[in-house]
Design an enzyme around this catalytic site. Sequence first.
Site, mmCIF file in Angstrom:
data_model
loop_
_atom_site.group_PDB
_atom_site.id
_atom_site.type_symbol
_atom_site.label_atom_id
_atom_site.label_comp_id
_atom_site.label_asym_id
_atom_site.label_seq_id
_atom_site.Cartn_x
_atom_site.Cartn_y
_atom_site.Cartn_z
ATOM 1 C CD GLU A 19 -5.021 -7.692 2.073
ATOM 2 O OE1 GLU A 19 -6.043 -6.590 2.520
ATOM 3 O OE2 GLU A 19 -3.700 -7.828 1.779
ATOM 4 C CD GLU A 54 -3.009 -0.755 1.806
ATOM 5 O OE1 GLU A 54 -2.421 0.131 3.383
ATOM 6 O OE2 GLU A 54 -4.053 -1.788 2.737
HETATM 7 C C1 GLA Z 1 -5.292 -3.653 4.419
HETATM 8 C C2 GLA Z 1 -3.716 -4.917 5.235
HETATM 9 C C3 GLA Z 1 -4.613 -6.200 5.383
HETATM 10 C C4 GLA Z 1 -5.668 -5.590 6.114
HETATM 11 C C5 GLA Z 1 -6.559 -5.171 5.718
HETATM 12 C C6 GLA Z 1 -7.242 -4.905 6.535
HETATM 13 O O1 GLA Z 1 -5.976 -4.498 3.514
HETATM 14 O O2 GLA Z 1 -3.226 -5.377 3.871
HETATM 15 O O3 GLA Z 1 -3.342 -6.894 6.345
HETATM 16 O O4 GLA Z 1 -4.680 -4.894 7.252
HETATM 17 O O5 GLA Z 1 -6.906 -4.160 5.454
HETATM 18 O O6 GLA Z 1 -7.519 -6.476 7.520
#
Ligand code: GLA
Length: 337
Positions: free
Chosen positions: A244, A137
Site C-alpha cells: 500500500e 492489521e
Molecule cells: C489500511 C487498509 C487499506 C485501506 C487503508 C486506507 O491500510 O489495509 O485497505 O483501508 O488502510 O485507505
Amino acid sequence: MSDVNRNEPKLKEIFADCFQIGAAVNPRTIQSQEELLAYHFNSITAENEMKFVSLQPEEGKFTFEDADAIVDFAKRHGMQVRGHTLVWHNQTTDWLFQNNNGGLVDKETLYARIKEHIHTVVGRYKEHIYAWDVVNEVIADEGQQLLRESKWTQVAGIDFIAKAFELAHEADPNALLFYNDYNESNPLKREKIYRLVQLLQDQGAPIHGIGLQAHWNLYDPSLDDIRTAIEKYASLGLQLQLTELDVSMFAFDDKRTDLKEPPAQLIELQAQRYEQMFKLLKEYRDVISSVTFWGAADDYTWLDDFPVRGRKNWPFLFDSKHQPKPAFHRVVEVAGS
Ligand code: GLA
C-alpha cells in the site's frame, strides 16, 4: 485525461527483473486512470471492493459486481490481481459477530461464517487472484500486548489468525497467502509482527508472505528502519511485498492545511525520498516480489482529507494530470543504475 501522449519508460518494464508494479484501484479510477494504469502497472488491488463489508453486507447475500469489474479490468489489461482482504477488524459487518440475541457469537459459529465467506470469495476468483492478504492489521501498535483487541480476539483469542490461513489455503491451494500490516518498519511493531508470523509458522499455518503496507511520508520511517524490517521479515524465509505504498508530503503530526499545490521544495524532497527508497527496494529484489502503490496518481488518494480535513496530498509518482513527477524520473534512474 486519457489523451496524454506518453513516451516515458514503463515502470512495469524497467522493474521487470525486480518486482511487479501495482496500484490500488476502485470502480471510478479504473475508468479515470485507465490509460495510466494500463501503461505503467502490471498488478492491481481493489481499494475497498473485496473487503468483508463490500462482499457480504448481509449474511448469505454476496455482492460481487464491483469486485468483478476490477478483476475484469485486470484481465483486459493482462494484469495480476492481489486480493485484499479476508479478515480485518475494520470494514467488516456486525452481523458476522452477532448471535440471535444481539450478543457475541461463539467461536464455532464465527468459524462457520468465515469459512463460508473465504470459500465463496477465494473460490470465485481462484483463476485470477494469485495472492491474498488473508489477515490485516491484527498487531497492537503500542505496548507489550501482541494483538489489538477486536471482536475477533474476543470470540476466538489468537486462534482465528491461523484458522483464516488454513481456510484460505483450503479454498485455493495455489494462492500465495500474506499477513499484511502498517507501521511495519517501526521497531516495536516489527518485532511483534515477526513474533506473530513465527508463531504461525511454528503451528504449520500456510503463510507465504508478509505485506508491508508502507504508508510512509517524506521523513518517516528512516531508511535504516525500513532496511532492518525487510531483513528481519526476510529471515523468516517468506517473500515480501509492499502492498500500500504512498509517500505523504506531510509528517505524521503536521496539521497544516494551507497548501493548494505542492511547493517545489517538497516535490524535490519527495523525489529524493523515492530515489532512496527504490534503491533500497532494488537491493532486496530477491525477497520483494511486488511493490503496490495505494493509488496511481495525485488526482485521487485516500490521503486527501485524511487524517487532516480540508487538506490535499500528493503522494505518488504521477501528478493530478497523470504526468510523471520528478520522483518518477528519479525512480527510472534507479531502475537503470
Ligand atoms: C489500511 C487498509 C487499506 C485501506 C487503508 C486506507 O491500510 O489495509 O485497505 O483501508 O488502510 O485507505
